[in-house]
Write an enzyme that holds these catalytic residues in place. Structure first.
Site, PDB file in Angstrom:
ATOM      1  N   LYS A   1      -1.860 -12.700  -5.796  1.00 52.39           N
ATOM      2  CA  LYS A   1      -0.633 -11.943  -5.524  1.00 52.39           C
ATOM      3  C   LYS A   1      -1.010 -10.672  -4.800  1.00 52.39           C
ATOM      4  O   LYS A   1      -1.907  -9.943  -5.229  1.00 52.39           O
ATOM      5  CB  LYS A   1       0.068 -11.606  -6.856  1.00 52.39           C
TER       6      LYS A   1
ATOM      7  N   GLN B   1      -6.286  -4.847  -5.517  1.00 50.10           N
ATOM      8  CA  GLN B   1      -5.152  -5.583  -6.094  1.00 50.10           C
ATOM      9  C   GLN B   1      -5.539  -6.293  -7.397  1.00 50.10           C
ATOM     10  O   GLN B   1      -4.710  -6.441  -8.296  1.00 50.10           O
ATOM     11  CB  GLN B   1      -4.647  -6.595  -5.054  1.00 50.10           C
TER      12      GLN B   1
ATOM     13  N   LYS C   1      -4.699 -10.445  -0.741  1.00 51.80           N
ATOM     14  CA  LYS C   1      -4.074  -9.600   0.291  1.00 51.80           C
ATOM     15  C   LYS C   1      -4.213 -10.308   1.632  1.00 51.80           C
ATOM     16  O   LYS C   1      -5.131 -11.104   1.813  1.00 51.80           O
ATOM     17  CB  LYS C   1      -4.794  -8.248   0.361  1.00 51.80           C
TER      18      LYS C   1
ATOM     19  N   GLY D   1       5.315  -7.773   0.956  1.00 49.91           N
ATOM     20  CA  GLY D   1       5.193  -6.791   2.036  1.00 49.91           C
ATOM     21  C   GLY D   1       4.084  -5.775   1.791  1.00 49.91           C
ATOM     22  O   GLY D   1       3.529  -5.672   0.709  1.00 49.91           O
ATOM     23  N   ASP D   2       3.780  -5.045   2.830  1.00 49.86           N
ATOM     24  CA  ASP D   2       2.886  -3.874   2.777  1.00 49.86           C
ATOM     25  C   ASP D   2       3.201  -3.118   4.079  1.00 49.86           C
ATOM     26  O   ASP D   2       4.310  -3.289   4.628  1.00 49.86           O
ATOM     27  CB  ASP D   2       1.410  -4.312   2.699  1.00 49.86           C
TER      28      ASP D   2
ATOM     29  N   THR E   1       8.138   0.426  -5.830  1.00 54.05           N
ATOM     30  CA  THR E   1       6.848   1.127  -5.738  1.00 54.05           C
ATOM     31  C   THR E   1       7.065   2.639  -5.832  1.00 54.05           C
ATOM     32  O   THR E   1       6.385   3.331  -6.603  1.00 54.05           O
ATOM     33  CB  THR E   1       6.114   0.759  -4.434  1.00 54.05           C
TER      34      THR E   1
HETATM   35  P1  NDP Z   1       5.591   1.170   5.542  1.00 49.94           P
HETATM   36  O1  NDP Z   1       5.139   0.409   6.721  1.00 49.94           O
HETATM   37  O2  NDP Z   1       6.971   0.988   5.040  1.00 49.94           O
HETATM   38  O3  NDP Z   1       5.358   2.717   5.757  1.00 49.94           O
HETATM   39  C1  NDP Z   1       4.117   3.251   6.046  1.00 49.94           C
HETATM   40  C2  NDP Z   1       4.286   4.710   6.377  1.00 49.94           C
HETATM   41  O4  NDP Z   1       3.022   5.318   6.541  1.00 49.94           O
HETATM   42  C3  NDP Z   1       5.023   4.919   7.686  1.00 49.94           C
HETATM   43  O5  NDP Z   1       5.732   6.112   7.611  1.00 49.94           O
HETATM   44  C4  NDP Z   1       3.900   5.007   8.697  1.00 49.94           C
HETATM   45  O6  NDP Z   1       4.249   5.709   9.856  1.00 49.94           O
HETATM   46  C5  NDP Z   1       2.850   5.729   7.897  1.00 49.94           C
HETATM   47  N1  NDP Z   1       1.518   5.287   8.341  1.00 49.94           N
HETATM   48  C6  NDP Z   1       1.022   4.047   8.320  1.00 49.94           C
HETATM   49  N2  NDP Z   1      -0.206   3.984   8.839  1.00 49.94           N
HETATM   50  C7  NDP Z   1      -0.490   5.236   9.195  1.00 49.94           C
HETATM   51  C8  NDP Z   1      -1.609   5.818   9.774  1.00 49.94           C
HETATM   52  N3  NDP Z   1      -2.701   5.096  10.102  1.00 49.94           N
HETATM   53  N4  NDP Z   1      -1.556   7.149   9.971  1.00 49.94           N
HETATM   54  C9  NDP Z   1      -0.475   7.861   9.630  1.00 49.94           C
HETATM   55  N5  NDP Z   1       0.640   7.359   9.075  1.00 49.94           N
HETATM   56  C10 NDP Z   1       0.625   6.059   8.856  1.00 49.94           C
HETATM   57  O7  NDP Z   1       4.527   0.815   4.396  1.00 49.94           O
HETATM   58  P2  NDP Z   1       4.659   1.045   2.814  1.00 49.94           P
HETATM   59  O8  NDP Z   1       5.470   2.238   2.515  1.00 49.94           O
HETATM   60  O9  NDP Z   1       5.011  -0.253   2.226  1.00 49.94           O
HETATM   61  O10 NDP Z   1       3.136   1.319   2.444  1.00 49.94           O
HETATM   62  C11 NDP Z   1       2.579   2.619   2.362  1.00 49.94           C
HETATM   63  C12 NDP Z   1       1.335   2.582   1.492  1.00 49.94           C
HETATM   64  O11 NDP Z   1       1.678   2.122   0.186  1.00 49.94           O
HETATM   65  C13 NDP Z   1       0.224   1.633   1.963  1.00 49.94           C
HETATM   66  O12 NDP Z   1      -1.020   2.168   1.592  1.00 49.94           O
HETATM   67  C14 NDP Z   1       0.484   0.377   1.140  1.00 49.94           C
HETATM   68  O13 NDP Z   1      -0.678  -0.400   1.014  1.00 49.94           O
HETATM   69  C15 NDP Z   1       0.901   0.998  -0.180  1.00 49.94           C
HETATM   70  N6  NDP Z   1       1.660   0.170  -1.112  1.00 49.94           N
HETATM   71  C16 NDP Z   1       2.824  -0.440  -0.731  1.00 49.94           C
HETATM   72  C17 NDP Z   1       3.542  -1.167  -1.652  1.00 49.94           C
HETATM   73  C18 NDP Z   1       4.858  -1.775  -1.317  1.00 49.94           C
HETATM   74  O14 NDP Z   1       5.491  -2.333  -2.227  1.00 49.94           O
HETATM   75  N7  NDP Z   1       5.352  -1.690  -0.097  1.00 49.94           N
HETATM   76  C19 NDP Z   1       3.063  -1.358  -3.019  1.00 49.94           C
HETATM   77  C20 NDP Z   1       1.884  -0.605  -3.335  1.00 49.94           C
HETATM   78  C21 NDP Z   1       1.214   0.106  -2.393  1.00 49.94           C
HETATM   79  P3  NDP Z   1       5.200   5.067  10.971  1.00 49.94           P
HETATM   80  O15 NDP Z   1       6.600   5.233  10.453  1.00 49.94           O
HETATM   81  O16 NDP Z   1       4.922   5.858  12.185  1.00 49.94           O
HETATM   82  O17 NDP Z   1       4.809   3.645  11.087  1.00 49.94           O
HETATM   83  O1  2IT Z   2      -0.256  -2.971  -2.477  1.00 53.46           O
HETATM   84  C1  2IT Z   2       0.622  -3.582  -3.107  1.00 53.46           C
HETATM   85  O2  2IT Z   2       0.601  -3.656  -4.334  1.00 53.46           O
HETATM   86  C2  2IT Z   2       1.702  -4.205  -2.350  1.00 53.46           C
HETATM   87  N1  2IT Z   2       1.737  -4.072  -1.135  1.00 53.46           N
HETATM   88  C3  2IT Z   2       2.738  -5.002  -3.060  1.00 53.46           C
HETATM   89  C4  2IT Z   2       2.227  -6.380  -3.375  1.00 53.46           C
HETATM   90  C5  2IT Z   2       3.250  -7.344  -3.934  1.00 53.46           C
HETATM   91  O3  2IT Z   2       2.852  -8.511  -4.093  1.00 53.46           O
HETATM   92  O4  2IT Z   2       4.379  -6.975  -4.222  1.00 53.46           O
END
Ligand code: NDP
Ligand code: 2IT
Length: 448
Positions: A90, A111, A126, A165-166, A209
């Protein structure tokens, strides 16, 4: 040489040019030293650590698709099925030009422990691609997602491996991926999470999250006779995690004064306007400069090389929610100098090892991502349960379960830290508590 040090060297040697993977392993192994060294012979004989750091399966594939000009494009696709000791693989899919095998391995490794901490039956995996959804039309994103799934479908399934998603993968991408899976496999099953509400998605998954991050932050503060209400919070990122962390923090009475994207950051002393942020980022998919253009109180700062901006803003609580290594030692020093009380990670591995150490050594309450961002994957597991029983729970039901899970994670990481003589070290607590369950399940299942 101790078994832990031997394994770190082994990982560096066997996985050249994958610095993020080395970093993630190093952090975990340092925490586990006290556990491993108490039983070193047994762990060594079973090669438990070699097995833990080696993915069960790694799938690399070509993703050809046609852009709007009729030009064929080719991207790389990845799925790393890291560990299935406690449940089906997952973990999310990341679409970002920086994606390579090392990034996916670091995320898959994290993860394993995160999923274990949720107390739900999910293994670690992942995937993703170096495809960049930015600036692409919906048709191009669909063409890419369909091609990606045309290969991925043979490796996943509701009881085998369940992606989500991520970065760069949200509701739109999950919809296209799901449609193609169903078309090829001819089954309607919960093979992906983060689905739309009309086709098997769970209420509160979108928020989970960010909300979960704030729930555990509040629990941490309460345990230290403090409260989020009235606090000034800085957040980085402006995506799924950041938006809902800002929303929940403000609902609990904090004022969030920053957010950022890959080109710049916002300082808004009156508090981020979440409705406007959603309009700019979720609906228009635009730059944060548009937020500033629409709001008088906001300042927009263009991103400068090597500067992370938001960490220099005075705050009580910092929530990094963008990407890995976005908070380095200089940022940690700035936060401490400005009197930060707590740093809780919404992103995966946003703080460098040096930054983490500096924050902890200076008395900052610090929770690492694998504990504090686990609410997303936990709610994905709740989506899997709902899909299996072919029912949908209410928002309140899911949100209440999420709160319970985050409170439990906080308890288990603080207790594990205490038990192993590291009271208040929530990084050690998270790694140890996450590891022990996986290690026990691996041991029980023999040499596989
Ligand atoms: P999104 O794509 O929705 O948002 C990512 C955000 O971070 C955007 O604002 C993006 O900018 C910015 N960003 C991404 N890469 C860079 C970079 N290299 N430099 C600067 N800014 C950056 O992703 P999420 O919100 O889903 O994910 C954010 C973090 O949280 C990641 O580390 C992900 O692995 C983690 N995560 C996500 C989960 C989820 O359920 N979605 C669960 C647990 C962890 P821009 O708008 O310009 O693209
Ligand atoms: O980093 C993370 O935990 C995620 N991007 C969510 C993973 C998931 O299976 O919901």
């Amino acid at each position: 040489m101790s078994y832990v040090d031997e394994i770190y060297n082994y990982v560096v040697e066997k996985n050249p040019a994958q610095p993020e993977f080395h970093q993630a392993v190093k952090e975990v192994l340092e925490s586990l030293r006290v556990v491993i060294e108490a039983n070193e012979e047994e762990y060594r004989k079973d090669a438990l650590l070699e097995r833990l750091v080696t993915p069960e399966r790694q799938i690399l594939f070509r993703v050809p698709w046609v852009d709007d000009k009729g030009q064929v494009q080719v991207n790389n696709g990845f799925r790393v099925q890291f560990n299935s000791a406690i449940g089906p693989y997952k973990g999310g899919l990341r679409f970002h030009p920086s994606v390579n095998l090392g990034i996916i391995k670091f995320l898959g490794f994290e993860q394993i422990f995160k999923n274990s901490l949720t107390s739900l039956p999910i293994g670690g995996g992942k995937g993703g691609s170096d495809f960049d959804p930015k600036g692409k039309s919906d048709r191009e994103v669909m063409a890419f997602c369909q091609s990606f799934m045309t290969e991925l479908h043979r490796h996943i399934g509701a009881d085998t491996d369940v992606p989500a998603g991520d970065i760069g993968v949200g509701g739109r991408e999950i919809g296209f991926l799901y449609g193609q899976y169903k078309r090829i496999k001819d089954v309607y099953e919960g093979v992906l999470t983060g689905k739309g509400l009309t086709y098997g998605g769970s209420l509160a998954r979108t928020q989970a999250t960010g909300y979960g991050l704030v729930y555990i932050t509040q629990e941490l503060l309460k345990d230290h006779n403090n409260d989020l209400a009235g606090k000034t919070v800085v957040v980085s990122g402006a995506g799924n995690v950041a938006i809902y962390a800002i929303e929940k923090a403000q609902q609990l009475g904090a004022k969030v004064v920053t957010c950022s994207d890959s080109t710049g950051w916002i300082y808004d002393p009156e508090g981020i306007d979440v409705a406007l942020l959603k309009e700019v980022k979720e609906v228009k998919r635009a730059r944060l400069s548009e937020y500033a253009a629409a709001r008088k109180s906001a300042e927009y700062h263009e991103k400068k090389n090597g500067e992370h901006g938001v960490w220099n803003v005075k705050c009580d609580v910092a929530l990094p929610c963008a990407t890995q290594n976005e908070l380095d030692l200089d940022d940690a020093k700035a936060l401490v100098a400005n009197g930060v009380v707590a740093v809780c990670e919404g992103a995966n591995m946003p703080s460098t090892i040096e930054a983490t150490k500096y924050l902890q050594d200076n008395g900052v309450l610090f929770i690492c991502g694998k504990a504090s961002n686990a609410g997303g994957v936990a709610t994905s597991a709740l989506e899997m349960s709902q899909n299996s029983e072919r029912l949908s729970w209410t928002f309140e039901e899911v949100d209440n379960k999420l709160q319970g899970i985050m409170v439990n994670i906080y308890k288990s990481i603080s207790e594990a830290a205490k038990k192993y003589g590291k009271e208040g070290d929530y990084v050690a607590g998270a790694n140890i508590a996450g590891f022990l369950k996986v290690a026990e399940a691996m041991k029980a299942q023999g040499i596989v």
